[in-house]
Design an enzyme around this catalytic site. Sequence first.
Site, mmCIF file in Angstrom:
data_model
loop_
_atom_site.group_PDB
_atom_site.id
_atom_site.type_symbol
_atom_site.label_atom_id
_atom_site.label_comp_id
_atom_site.label_asym_id
_atom_site.label_seq_id
_atom_site.Cartn_x
_atom_site.Cartn_y
_atom_site.Cartn_z
ATOM 1 N N PRO A 79 0.747 -1.117 0.042
ATOM 2 C CG PRO A 79 -0.998 -1.554 1.333
ATOM 3 C CD PRO A 79 0.279 -2.163 1.025
ATOM 4 C CB CYS A 80 1.644 3.277 -2.466
ATOM 5 S SG CYS A 80 0.180 3.517 -3.742
ATOM 6 C CD GLN A 81 -3.422 3.512 -0.170
ATOM 7 O OE1 GLN A 81 -2.766 2.775 0.482
ATOM 8 N NE2 GLN A 81 -4.828 2.811 -0.591
ATOM 9 C CG PHE A 83 4.912 5.595 0.816
ATOM 10 C CD1 PHE A 83 5.570 5.593 2.206
ATOM 11 C CD2 PHE A 83 4.704 3.879 0.505
ATOM 12 C CE1 PHE A 83 5.939 4.884 3.186
ATOM 13 C CE2 PHE A 83 5.112 3.065 1.712
ATOM 14 C CZ PHE A 83 5.844 3.330 2.615
ATOM 15 C CB SER A 84 0.389 8.717 -2.792
ATOM 16 O OG SER A 84 0.290 9.536 -3.941
#
Length: 330
Positions: A79-81, A83-84
């Site tokens: 999951p990248c939320q 980091f985005s």
Amino acid sequence: MAKESKKLPYTAVSLFAGAGGLDLGFERQGFKTIWANDSDEDACATHRLWSDAEVVCEKIEKIDFNTIPESDAIFGGFPCQGFSLSGPRKIDDSRNTLYKYFVKLVEEKQPYVLVAENVKGLLTLGDGAIFEAIVADFESKGYKIFPQLLNASDYGVPQDRERVILVGFRKDLHVEKFDFPEPLPQKVSIYDALKDMPEPLPEEVCDAPYSSRFMSRNRKRDWNQVSYTIPAMAKQVPLHPSSPNMVKLGKDLWKFGDNGVTRRFSWREAAVIQTFPPDFEFVGDLTSKYKQIGNAVPVKLAEAVASKVFEKLNECLRQNNNEELEQAVV
């Protein structure tokens, strides 16, 4: 006596698999996903439509790792939320720690290779400290990590989409160099991708109101260009090239042109831009379909990386077998 050569395809376990864009790309290049996991029920159902992997729909922190099979490779677009660059970035976002389950599984299963994918923002969060910690975590489990920032548009994907790819080989394979795929000589345009697509049905297009965030920048590219990034949020999906050009009014403020009909890409068009096959089906309502598509690794980007991983893994195992044979003869 030398070990028996590995029978292909290489087996793979996929974490945070979603609809399976990463898995599908790797399956086209000599890997077979035998077990996959995601917490999104629709994404898991979509994955089951096209693959014969065992798909476990559950939060990764609730899974007993003893139930996960051994494999040659472990994949994960964790999951990248948190980091985005496209949204709020918080170092202490709880989603930023989910990669640790990926690290833990790699430590326990010790596959030949691991492949991880994340957003460009991972490189700069916490002045790069988060990225360095992630690389160090994987390396501490016995892997040589090769990171690279790639733009999907360089690999046959009609979309600007920069992503960090981490490829790690177990240290006993003695991989000192890994070459990521070279960019293709030509980009695929929106026209190239969508020229044979029929006009979408109204129910296939998000028609939600356009937010102030949407109107803060240009959202349209022309037919002869690549698309802006396909996001996971339906309301933020870019405009179809048939829409009138957006007009800049001021800093962070645009409006729609007056001539023509403004609409977003349909979910089917967004899927093709993500290089899923045109007939690929997604389970769920419209919002869920857009979410699965936007969260996926573009299939052709995955395929390009997979070809190099497959090539290097073959080389390593062949070399190791030859060395063992020489030792046995001596």
